[in-house]
Design an enzyme around this catalytic site. Structure first.
Site: not given
Ligand code: A2P
Length: 316
Positions: A43, A77
């Site tokens: 992530d 992101k």
């Protein structure tokens, strides 16, 4: 490695390595070691300022034969300053370039808040797009177009409440694949979990261990340290596991993927091993009913009256 299937058919590994707060040099070692040990989910985010080192870890793991690119699930992101639809592809390409990848497996809108272009962190109300002038659905629709360009495989959001998901789905006509939010027994977000189950949105749990390494400026006075909770420690002792492992097993047991951050090789291995543990009904019930409510991550400093949300309508 256990996987969950997303609403677009792609699969997300249940346990991933978080990289928020990992210092650049540590991030590289941690990612490489995680992939060597068997992690298949990393992530990352533009704002963590370590995507180049995360990418280096991925590339060296591939070069040394620990893993193939197609077997690693990489999340990144979109930062809040790239919300204008004309900036979305650029924001994505900055992450791709830093990571050294030609696609991202899962691309999330990091926050339901838009900053003006070039704003790394806002200093004044003028640094925000008023919500009315740049709806989140416009940004989301631009992110969906990245799929057709082959830059991302799945598109989702992060830090979205039930109400914001509802509005996004109504305005865009598309259900996000994932919503990544803070989830742990002190912030179980049961209503959001039920909503996401009903709508086919996968939840990823961030800060699953209570993010004790957050900057002091983000901490409240006397906040309750999750890893020191007596009930969690009691369950851990009787299971022969660590408190962190119990928290991760609980997250996966709820059908959420989870992304504990660690840069310590022993703890990286310890966290991976948690996915094999099956919680008893009694322990699940104790964790579900722990009786403390606490949220560790909240962007209070971005709540500007008349411009963005307030505390009461942000987590609605
Ligand atoms: P470290 O990186 O030194 O291992 P979160 O994922 O909730 O943000 O929590 C991250 C924090 O938890 C970091 O301080 C990390 O430290 C620590 N941590 C990670 N894994 C474990 C573990 N198995 N036991 C205790 N602390 C852990």
């Amino acid at each position: 490695m256990k996987n969950f299937t997303l609403n677009d058919g792609n699969k997300i590994p249940a346990l991933g390595l978080g990289t928020w707060k990992s210092q650049a040099g540590d991030a590289y070692q941690a990612v490489k070691e995680a992939l060597r040990l068997g992690y298949r989910h990393i992530d990352a985010a533009w704002i963590y300022q370590n995507e180049a080192e995360v990418g280096q870890g991925i590339h060296e793991a591939i070069a040394e034969g620990f893993v193939k690119r197609q077997d690693v699930f990489v999340t990144s992101k979109l930062w809040n300053s790239f919300h204008d639809p004309k900036d979305v592809e650029h924001g994505c390409r900055e992450s791709l370039d830093a990571l050294g990848l030609d696609y991202i497996d899962l691309y999330l809108m990091h926050w339901p808040i838009a900053f003006r272009p070039e704003t790394f962190m806002p200093q004044s109300p003028d640094d925000f797009w008023p919500l009315s002038s740049l709806p989140l659905s416009k940004t989301f629709n631009a992110m969906l177009k990245l799929k057709a360009l082959g830059l991302v495989k799945s598109v989702g959001v992060s830090n979205f409440s039930v109400k914001k998901l509802d509005q996004l789905i109504a305005e865009s006509g598309v259900v996000p694949a994932v919503n990544q939010v803070e989830l742990h027994p002190y912030n179980p977000q049961v209503e959001l979990l039920d909503y996401c189950r009903d709508h086919g949105i996968h939840l990823t749990a961030y800060s699953p261990l209570g993010s004790g390494d957050r900057p002091e400026s983000m901490k409240a006075q006397n906040e309750p340290p999750l890893l020191e909770n007596a009930n969690i420690n009691e369950i851990a002792v009787s299971a022969g596991l660590s408190p962190a492992q119990i928290l991760l097993a609980w997250a996966i047991d709820r059908g959420t993927s989870t992304i504990p951050k660690s840069t310590n090789p022993n703890r990286i291995a310890e966290n991976l091993a948690a996915q094999a543990y099956v919680l008893s009904d009694a322990d699940r019930s104790k964790l579900d009913n722990i009786g403390i409510q606490f949220r560790y991550v909240s962007p209070q400093q971005w709540f500007i009256p008349g411009v963005t949300y307030q505390s009461d309508d942000f987590w609605d």
